[in-house]
Design an enzyme around this catalytic site. Structure first.
Site, short mmCIF file in Angstrom:
data_model
loop_
_atom_site.label_atom_id
_atom_site.label_comp_id
_atom_site.label_asym_id
_atom_site.label_seq_id
_atom_site.Cartn_x
_atom_site.Cartn_y
_atom_site.Cartn_z
N GLU A 143 3.53 7.84 -7.98
CA GLU A 143 3.11 8.32 -6.67
C GLU A 143 2.76 9.81 -6.77
O GLU A 143 3.51 10.57 -7.38
CB GLU A 143 4.22 8.14 -5.62
CG GLU A 143 3.70 8.39 -4.22
CD GLU A 143 4.77 8.31 -3.14
OE1 GLU A 143 5.96 8.49 -3.46
OE2 GLU A 143 4.41 8.07 -1.98
N ALA A 279 13.33 12.48 -6.88
CA ALA A 279 13.57 11.05 -7.08
C ALA A 279 12.41 10.26 -6.51
O ALA A 279 11.67 10.76 -5.66
CB ALA A 279 14.87 10.63 -6.39
N GLU A 281 11.07 6.17 -5.26
CA GLU A 281 11.58 4.89 -4.76
C GLU A 281 10.95 3.65 -5.40
O GLU A 281 10.83 2.62 -4.72
CB GLU A 281 11.38 4.82 -3.24
CG GLU A 281 9.90 4.75 -2.78
CD GLU A 281 9.28 6.10 -2.47
OE1 GLU A 281 9.79 7.12 -2.98
OE2 GLU A 281 8.28 6.14 -1.72
N ASN A 282 10.57 3.67 -6.69
CA ASN A 282 10.00 2.48 -7.32
C ASN A 282 10.84 1.26 -6.93
O ASN A 282 12.07 1.30 -7.00
CB ASN A 282 10.03 2.63 -8.84
CG ASN A 282 9.55 3.99 -9.28
OD1 ASN A 282 8.43 4.36 -9.04
ND2 ASN A 282 10.44 4.77 -9.88
N HIS A 314 18.09 8.17 0.89
CA HIS A 314 16.65 8.31 1.14
C HIS A 314 15.86 7.26 0.35
O HIS A 314 15.04 6.52 0.91
CB HIS A 314 16.23 9.73 0.74
CG HIS A 314 14.77 10.03 0.90
ND1 HIS A 314 14.29 10.87 1.87
CD2 HIS A 314 13.68 9.62 0.20
CE1 HIS A 314 12.97 10.96 1.78
NE2 HIS A 314 12.57 10.20 0.76
N GLU A 315 16.14 7.18 -0.95
CA GLU A 315 15.37 6.25 -1.79
C GLU A 315 15.66 4.80 -1.44
O GLU A 315 14.76 3.94 -1.50
CB GLU A 315 15.66 6.51 -3.27
CG GLU A 315 15.36 7.93 -3.75
CD GLU A 315 13.96 8.41 -3.42
OE1 GLU A 315 13.05 7.57 -3.28
OE2 GLU A 315 13.78 9.63 -3.28
#
Ligand SMILES: [Zn+2]
Length: 863
Positions: A143, A279, A281-282, A314-315
């Site tokens: 991303e 970080a 979020e895959n 968050h992730e």
């Protein structure tokens, strides 16, 4: 994605300079079968894939994305097709010769690509094993649009497809991806061929592949296996994250009303760093840089531990909001990031009440949003994004922090239960699909049985901060008539335009029930509050607005300060501080608030005051005036420090621990002799024992030591840095080398950038550290060594990085230097970050001029 702390505070970051076109419709990928074989030594990889596509209208060309890939073969339904690459658009254009018919077809490609040294596409993280031997971990970061550096793809979020990924891992290494391995086959040469199970339908930017000499530890949360993957030797430091992730999975399964859909959820710790993010979020394989995931009880502070929870939360929120339901296009990135950022605090309020997350969010996140939104360089939350530059610039403070504040305001306005019902409806309706923001407003409106789009549009489609002003209050027949007006709040005059919002707001007389009002238009609006007494505006600071009291109204707030809710106390400090900087009122109102805070008050109040005061001394010229302000800050905070001490009391609570961190930093940076002496004493002990400094104060003590370093201190720190084997500790020492306030030591730090002692990401963080204290020196160095600097930072950060180094400069010539740099080095589309930085600097000069005399006068007061 979770921004790195430093990047989140910049008003924007930018990406390199080339335009991307959006891919034409008519050809849709259904499944990808991708095999990638990395050669970690040579820093290259080879790849091949087959893609099943659906053609919905006959076409003579097929267009997809590819960047920095050497394509050696392309076939359509088994026949070789000619192709060309448009490097500017990052597109691969196939020309089959005759029209491709409607229906299903199969494409196949073979290619080679590059393994990068910073976080874009497939990249390497170099570090030392615990025995000092060199190691290299390979991971991916896609991303925003960097999956196209890994494989030819329809690399836009709306082209969701199923992915099957295969790879070859060297002997002794393990590979990992979004899904569990469906087969692992040992090869004759000792390598292992991994084939991972097919993913659900998802966007390409959520793919992930990694490999290295790792360990994995798991827990079960219902039917989901949660794993933590780390370099060998530190997997137990993942215990805290595993335990929190298990609680959060249950929490989110309930909140979203949809069970987490993948069989496993891995959290991968990379022992490196990035200037762009912390970080990512895959789906099913969340990637973190190590300090964001692993809790090292011997070295981490309380705030570091809370940061881990925040980032994991968050992730994990993104696994639903972002991964299961995804924005159509990057215009709506704010909805992903604003929601995940808001959820960090929401989940913390429910799961860790001792951290006071709601109050902390008022003092920090909300305040951060209001700050970046208060200059003429700001922009609406939603803005049209077309180019790669603009996609990178979309990851800014407005997207994250204002997005979070606006979502919080809507929840507060609709009520938590109604808001959650709307979110559940949205998830159920759009899972595995894509949406635009208005589709969320529709679901929230349906749940609330009232339209929310009007308020939502006011705050997402126009820029800036509403200022609601109390012009008068009158006690009439036992109730209070409150007169309110509204305008736009800003630090710079050019942003102070006539502008209005529909501002939902609760207000009331202290001790009486609140009333709800919607402040509309600029004309005076009367609101009747129950009872007579001290009126509190914007209760709990739930609305995204500044509020200003009448003189009598403010005097009442100061008198009753101790009776206000913590959120209102923190919000009042923030508003009064900002209103003085904006020229709306004098700084004495802020100091009156501070005077009403007792030494035993909630630690969050003193933490906030300490941060605000550390902003004050830079407002006056260097020399006696600045020294006097620094000394006044020390005198004000010393009694608080005396109360909390250097050593934690057993049951003091998390807030006292984080207050202690802030006090040590602020006092040490302003010359407090006792704190500086303590830092020297503890550093001396550290040279004999790597764990000599108590973990709760380790980071701030080292920061103070580095800031005040002598030449001998700096040499000792360099020796310690070079010898350090723990990659996380080493990264933090490298940053400390850039923290000295002494000019000659800052030059020493810059000289290290031309050596091969550190990795590219370490050098980038060292340069940024120098810029904090010496912005002019760091900027001039970067301009003079631009070719070197460009090799240190990710492509996504490049255009804003150098301009950001100069952002803290007081030199009147610096804005012109930044503009000249941007003009000479960046194409027009990539200059947005530099323009915003210059506009923020202009606003700061206006603020300095307004409050300089009041700050200097405060510095001269005794006590
Ligand atoms: Zn995010």
């Amino acid at each position: 994605m979770k921004k790195s702390l430093a990047a989140a505070l910049l008003s924007a970051v930018a990406t390199p300079a080339f335009a991307v076109g959006q891919l034409p419709p008519g050809v849709t990928p259904l499944t990808y079968d991708i095999t990638v074989r990395p050669n970690a030594k040579a820093m290259t990889f080879s790849g091949e894939e087959t893609v099943a596509v659906e053609v919905t209208k006959p076409t003579s060309t097929i267009v997809l994305n590819a960047a920095d890939l050497k394509i050696s073969r392309a076939t359509l339904d088994g026949k070789v097709v000619s192709f060309r690459i448009d490097e500017a658009k990052q597109q691969l254009i196939l020309s089959p010769g005759s029209a491709v018919s409607v229906g299903k077809h199969s494409l196949a490609f073979a290619w080679t690509g590059t393994i990068n040294t910073s976080a874009a596409g497939l990249f390497a993280i170099d570090y030392s094993n615990t025995d000092g031997s060199p190691a290299r971990m390979l991971v991916t970061q896609f991303e925003a649009p960097d999956a196209r550096r890994f494989a030819p793809l329809w690399d836009e979020p709306a082209f969701k497809a199923r992915f099957t990924i295969s790879t070859v891992a060297p002997a002794g290494q393990t590979a990992f991806s979004n899904m569990p391995a469906s087969s692992v086959t040992k090869q004759a040469d000792g390598t292992s061929l991994y084939r991972f199970a097919e993913t659900p339908k998802m966007s390409s930017y959520l793919m992930f592949l990694g490999m290295g000499d790792v360990e994995r530890k798991t827990v079960m949360a219902g039917k989901t296996e949660i794993g933590v993957i780390t370099r060998r030797g530190v997997v137990d430091q993942g215990d805290y994250s595993l335990a929190q992730a298990k609680r959060l999975l249950t929490y989110y399964n309930d909140y979203f009303g949809q069970p987490y859909p993948l069989p496993k959820l891995d959290m991968i710790a990379g022992p490196g760093s990035s200037q762009f993010f912390g970080a990512m979020e895959n789906w099913g394989a969340i990637f973190y840089f190590e300090p964001e995931l692993l809790y090292d009880a011997k070295r981490a502070t309380q705030s570091g531990k809370q940061r881990i929870f925040t980032v994991v939360s968050h992730e994990m929120a993104h696994q639903w909001f972002g991964d299961l339901v995804t924005m159509n296009w990057w215009d709506d990135l704010w909805l992903n990031e604003g929601f995940a950022s808001w959820m960090e605090n929401k989940s913390s309020v429910d799961l860790n009440p001792e951290w006071y997350a709601a109050a902390t969010a008022v003092a920090q996140d909300r305040e951060g949003a209001l700050q970046v939104d208060s200059t003429s360089g700001t922009h609406p939350i939603i803005r049209h994004v077309e180019t790669v530059d603009q996609i990178g610039q979309a990851f800014d403070g407005i997207t994250y922090m204002k997005g979070q504040a606006v979502i919080g305001m809507l929840e507060s306005t609709l009520g938590a239960e109604t808001f959650r019902a709307g979110i559940r409806g949205y998830m159920a309706k759009y899972k595995y699909g894509n949406t635009a923001t208005d589709q969320l407003w529709q679901e929230l409106s349906a749940a609330a049985k009232t339209p929310v789009a009007a308020i939502a549009h006011d705050f997402t489609l126009q820029p800036g901060v509403p200022l609601v002003t109390m012009t008068d209050t009158r006690c009439v027949g036992g109730n209070t008539l409150v007169s309110l007006t509204q305008g736009r709040f800003a630090y710079d005059d050019s942003a102070k335009q006539a502008q209005t919002w529909r501002v939902p707001m609760t207000l009331g007389v202290l001790g009486q029930p609140d009333v709800r009002a919607t402040v509309r238009g600029a004309a005076v609006q009367p609101v009747t509050a129950t009872g007579c007494g001290t009126v509190v505006l914007n209760h709990e600071k739930a609305s995204y607005a500044r509020v200003q009291y009448s003189p009598a109204g403010h005097a009442a707030i100061v008198r009753d300060f101790a009776k206000l809710k913590l959120t209102d106390q923190l919000g009042t400090l923030g508003d009064d501080f900002a209103l003085a900087k904006g020229g709306n009122q004098r700084l004495d109102r802020y100091f009156a608030d501070v005077g009403a805070i007792g030494i035993e008050a909630n630690p969050l109040l003193w933490q906030t005051v300490a941060s605000q005061m550390s902003d004050l001394d830079g407002r006056v010229a260097k020399g006696p005036a600045r020294d006097a302000v620094g000394a006044k800050i020390v005198r004000t905070l010393q009694p608080v420090m005396a109360r909390v001490g250097f050593t934690a009391a057993g049951d003091e609570g998390a807030l006292t621990a984080t207050l202690r961190e802030t006090l040590i930093s602020v006092l040490g940076d302003h010359g407090d002799a006792a704190v500086i002496a303590k830092s020297r004493e503890l550093f001396a002990a550290l040279q004999k024992n790597p764990d000599a400094i108590p973990a709760p104060i380790r980071a701030p003590i080292l920061g103070v030591f580095a800031h005040n370093a002598t030449s001998a201190d700096w040499d000792a720190l360099l020796a310690l840095t070079v010898a350090e084997k723990n990659p996380v500790t080493k990264n933090s020492y490298v940053r400390l080398l850039g923290a000295a306030k002494d000019d000659a030591l800052a030059q020493n730090a810059l000289a290290l950038l031309s050596t091969d002692r550190f990795t590219a990401p370490q050098k980038a963080s060292l340069l940024r550290a120098v810029a904090n204290e010496h912005p002019d020196m760091a900027f001039d160095f970067a301009v003079a060594h631009i070719a070197l600097v460009n090799t240190l930072v990710e492509t996504s950060t490049r255009a804003g990085f150098v301009a950001g180094l100069g952002a803290g400069s007081d030199d009147p010539a610096m804005p012109a230097k930044i503009n000249a740099f941007a003009t000479a080095n960046l194409p027009k589309e990539a200059r947005g970050a530099a323009t915003r930085i210059v506009s923020t600097m202009a606003a700061r000069r206006q603020v300095d001029a307004r409050i300089r005399d009041d700050v200097a006068a405060w510095g001269r007061t005794s006590s």
